[in-house]
Scaffold this motif. Sequence first.
Motif, PDB file in Angstrom:
ATOM      1  N   HIS A   1     -33.521-122.052  77.125  1.00 16.37           N
ATOM      2  CA  HIS A   1     -34.595-122.409  78.387  1.00 16.37           C
ATOM      3  C   HIS A   1     -35.617-121.507  77.895  1.00 16.37           C
ATOM      4  O   HIS A   1     -35.566-120.290  78.086  1.00 16.37           O
ATOM      5  CB  HIS A   1     -34.096-122.069  79.875  1.00 16.37           C
ATOM      6  N   LEU A   2     -36.670-122.129  77.596  1.00 17.03           N
ATOM      7  CA  LEU A   2     -38.094-121.477  77.423  1.00 17.03           C
ATOM      8  C   LEU A   2     -39.133-121.994  78.326  1.00 17.03           C
ATOM      9  O   LEU A   2     -39.572-123.192  78.280  1.00 17.03           O
ATOM     10  CB  LEU A   2     -38.368-121.595  75.832  1.00 17.03           C
ATOM     11  N   ASP A   3     -39.783-121.183  78.927  1.00 17.58           N
ATOM     12  CA  ASP A   3     -40.723-121.458  79.884  1.00 17.58           C
ATOM     13  C   ASP A   3     -42.121-120.630  79.386  1.00 17.58           C
ATOM     14  O   ASP A   3     -42.039-119.414  79.571  1.00 17.58           O
ATOM     15  CB  ASP A   3     -40.402-120.687  81.288  1.00 17.58           C
ATOM     16  N   LEU A   4     -43.106-121.463  79.011  1.00 17.02           N
ATOM     17  CA  LEU A   4     -44.438-120.886  78.731  1.00 17.02           C
ATOM     18  C   LEU A   4     -45.528-121.518  79.518  1.00 17.02           C
ATOM     19  O   LEU A   4     -46.887-121.636  79.061  1.00 17.02           O
ATOM     20  CB  LEU A   4     -44.678-121.328  77.194  1.00 17.02           C
ATOM     21  N   SER A   5     -45.133-121.883  80.893  1.00 16.57           N
ATOM     22  CA  SER A   5     -46.300-122.521  81.538  1.00 16.57           C
ATOM     23  C   SER A   5     -47.184-121.261  82.354  1.00 16.57           C
ATOM     24  O   SER A   5     -47.086-120.004  82.035  1.00 16.57           O
ATOM     25  CB  SER A   5     -45.672-123.101  83.006  1.00 16.57           C
ATOM     26  N   TYR A   6     -48.368-122.008  82.530  1.00 10.44           N
ATOM     27  CA  TYR A   6     -49.403-120.950  83.101  1.00 10.44           C
ATOM     28  C   TYR A   6     -49.945-120.031  82.425  1.00 10.44           C
ATOM     29  O   TYR A   6     -50.109-118.821  82.179  1.00 10.44           O
ATOM     30  CB  TYR A   6     -49.071-120.432  84.456  1.00 10.44           C
ATOM     31  N   ASN A   7     -50.307-120.686  80.829  1.00 12.87           N
ATOM     32  CA  ASN A   7     -50.928-119.874  79.942  1.00 12.87           C
ATOM     33  C   ASN A   7     -52.164-120.708  79.343  1.00 12.87           C
ATOM     34  O   ASN A   7     -52.768-121.561  80.074  1.00 12.87           O
ATOM     35  CB  ASN A   7     -49.844-119.624  78.760  1.00 12.87           C
ATOM     36  N   LEU A   8     -52.748-120.267  78.198  1.00 15.59           N
ATOM     37  CA  LEU A   8     -53.743-120.950  77.850  1.00 15.59           C
ATOM     38  C   LEU A   8     -53.469-121.693  76.334  1.00 15.59           C
ATOM     39  O   LEU A   8     -54.398-121.516  75.490  1.00 15.59           O
ATOM     40  CB  LEU A   8     -54.898-119.724  77.294  1.00 15.59           C
ATOM     41  N   LEU A   9     -52.167-122.012  76.200  1.00 10.52           N
ATOM     42  CA  LEU A   9     -51.956-122.674  74.868  1.00 10.52           C
ATOM     43  C   LEU A   9     -52.738-123.941  74.752  1.00 10.52           C
ATOM     44  O   LEU A   9     -52.541-125.051  75.283  1.00 10.52           O
ATOM     45  CB  LEU A   9     -50.504-122.984  74.760  1.00 10.52           C
ATOM     46  N   GLU A  10     -53.375-124.130  73.399  1.00 10.32           N
ATOM     47  CA  GLU A  10     -53.800-125.313  72.935  1.00 10.32           C
ATOM     48  C   GLU A  10     -52.892-125.994  71.869  1.00 10.32           C
ATOM     49  O   GLU A  10     -53.054-127.440  71.674  1.00 10.32           O
ATOM     50  CB  GLU A  10     -55.352-124.996  72.338  1.00 10.32           C
ATOM     51  N   LYS A  11     -51.939-125.409  71.463  1.00 13.93           N
ATOM     52  CA  LYS A  11     -50.818-126.011  70.271  1.00 13.93           C
ATOM     53  C   LYS A  11     -49.763-125.227  70.573  1.00 13.93           C
ATOM     54  O   LYS A  11     -49.695-123.815  70.912  1.00 13.93           O
ATOM     55  CB  LYS A  11     -51.395-126.068  69.059  1.00 13.93           C
ATOM     56  N   VAL A  12     -48.728-125.890  70.271  1.00 19.71           N
ATOM     57  CA  VAL A  12     -47.320-124.838  70.250  1.00 19.71           C
ATOM     58  C   VAL A  12     -46.764-124.896  68.863  1.00 19.71           C
ATOM     59  O   VAL A  12     -46.327-126.099  68.254  1.00 19.71           O
ATOM     60  CB  VAL A  12     -46.079-125.628  71.289  1.00 19.71           C
ATOM     61  N   GLU A  13     -46.475-123.752  68.299  1.00 23.42           N
ATOM     62  CA  GLU A  13     -45.958-123.630  66.985  1.00 23.42           C
ATOM     63  C   GLU A  13     -44.907-122.508  67.272  1.00 23.42           C
ATOM     64  O   GLU A  13     -44.769-121.981  68.178  1.00 23.42           O
ATOM     65  CB  GLU A  13     -47.109-123.294  66.148  1.00 23.42           C
ATOM     66  N   GLY A  14     -44.153-122.393  66.036  1.00 22.44           N
ATOM     67  CA  GLY A  14     -42.964-121.394  66.003  1.00 22.44           C
ATOM     68  C   GLY A  14     -41.713-121.583  66.740  1.00 22.44           C
ATOM     69  O   GLY A  14     -41.120-120.783  67.039  1.00 22.44           O
ATOM     70  N   LEU A  15     -41.506-122.931  67.094  1.00 16.66           N
ATOM     71  CA  LEU A  15     -40.506-123.414  67.738  1.00 16.66           C
ATOM     72  C   LEU A  15     -38.980-123.638  66.721  1.00 16.66           C
ATOM     73  O   LEU A  15     -38.187-124.042  67.039  1.00 16.66           O
ATOM     74  CB  LEU A  15     -40.704-124.339  68.456  1.00 16.66           C
ATOM     75  N   GLN A  16     -39.468-123.594  65.396  1.00 12.71           N
ATOM     76  CA  GLN A  16     -38.420-124.178  64.399  1.00 12.71           C
ATOM     77  C   GLN A  16     -37.109-123.075  64.509  1.00 12.71           C
ATOM     78  O   GLN A  16     -36.034-123.906  64.337  1.00 12.71           O
ATOM     79  CB  GLN A  16     -39.093-123.961  63.109  1.00 12.71           C
TER      80      GLN A  16
END
Length: 233
Positions: A42-57
């Motif tokens: 479970h990965l929760d990155l909500s309420y941030n300023l992300l414009e793209k998501v990388e590094g999930l490999q």
Amino acid sequence: MLAAAEQENPTLGNKDTDSLFLVGQDITEFNIAPNNAQYIRHLDLSYNLLEKVEGLQRFVGLRELILDNNMLSNIQLPLLPFLHTLSLNKNRIYDLDKLLDTLCKCTPQLDYLSLLGNPVCPNELMQGDEEDYQNYRYTVINRLNCLKFLDSRPVLPAERNDAQNKVKIVQVVKAIQEDLFPSDDSLDLMMGRETTPLDQNQDMVQRAGFGKRSYKYKGKNSEGNKFISNDDL
């Protein structure tokens, strides 16, 4: 910013947990991979300023990914074969077809998806109505075969059947329109005529314009010039 979040968040790097929460940390990019990344479910990155998501490999065992309330417009994911829940509420996703292409390719087991608050999801605040929203649901449901829940409503068998039937009707109508109104290129192929550069520029030749001409005729061979003496010129 990530370094501070890593120190404050006790779950980060903890081999005894299967969850990673980085909520409301003003993160602008996600490019970390803790040692237990392959065990994170479970990965929760909500309420941030992300414009793209990388590094999930390295998060190959991920089951649930929460990305609500960010600034995402283009979703790029690696293959996440076990992901079943993806929440993308309140982002900036405009291209539904592109998103669905990515999800079909990278999340084969996805059964829950939420896109509320994105431009691709019609609602009353974005000048949409129930028919627009239903057509949006048909599009998503028809592309994602495993989907069981979309936004705030479950996907029922009857709705999936309606989605499949609607796509078939659209395909038939499109085929009929192409038969009744073939393109110029199609007509050329059917009649065995090759197009020429003149054909390609025909639209430019036939265009008419309104307004004053900017040129001035200075020739001396016009019909009216025979009444003018050389001294008058």
